[in-house]
Scaffold this motif. Structure first.
Motif: not given
Length: 174
Positions: A61-71
């Motif tokens: 939500t505050f680091s747009p290119y870190a979506g992989m953190c959700r996995e």
């Protein structure tokens, strides 16, 4: 795994299994990161190991290119503490070397990881400062999501002769 093999076969991994990474293995990754060279041996790095699912899910939500953190089962936030510098301004290089060591150690251990940039993007720096309570002298440089890979990208030869000069810029090697 030999050093050159690790360098040439390491790839950024953005998809992970849900298998947890043992604490002892995380310690080995951090030990490798802290073995990096630093200007005047200042070692101005600080590491925050993030394994709380709620926090990992919030990071994009505050680091747009870190979506992989959700996995990812965990991520390591690498920061520079400017009060620890002996050569002002070199914390970026020092912490970058630590991140590269961490990435290679993860690959050697059969883990996947990816370097997501934070500094110098002001919005990302502020997001990480707020989320992790970082004081003003501690700068978040990069976030490294880590986990057992659920993908296996092929190695690539990235050598480009046109990017190499001899003795002076623009002078081609013979």
């Amino acid at each position: 795994m030999e050093t050159l093999e690790a360098i040439h076969t390491r790839r950024s991994i953005r998809k992970y299994t849900d298998r947890p990474v043992p604490r002892e293995l995380v310690t080995e990754l951090l030990r490798a990161a802290m073995s990096a060279p630093s200007a005047v041996n200042a070692q101005p790095w600080v590491f925050i190991v993030i394994d709380d699912r709620k926090i990992l899910d919030e990071i994009p939500t505050f680091s747009p290119y870190a979506g992989m953190c959700r996995e990812a089962p965990l991520a390591i936030l690498v920061c520079g503490d400017t009060t620890q510098e002996k050569a002002p301004g070199y914390w970026v290089q020092d912490c970058s070397a630590a991140i590269q060591n961490l990435l290679l150690a993860a690959h050697d251990a059969g883990l996947g990881a990816v370097w997501t940039g934070i500094f110098p993007m002001t919005d990302r720096v502020q997001g990480f400062r707020k989320a992790f309570g970082l004081p003003g002298h501690v700068f978040p440089l990069g976030l490294v999501p880590v986990g057992y890979p659920a993908e296996k990208p092929s190695p690539q030869d990235r050598y480009r002769e046109e990017k190499v000069y001899n003795n002076r810029y623009g002078q081609k090697r013979e």
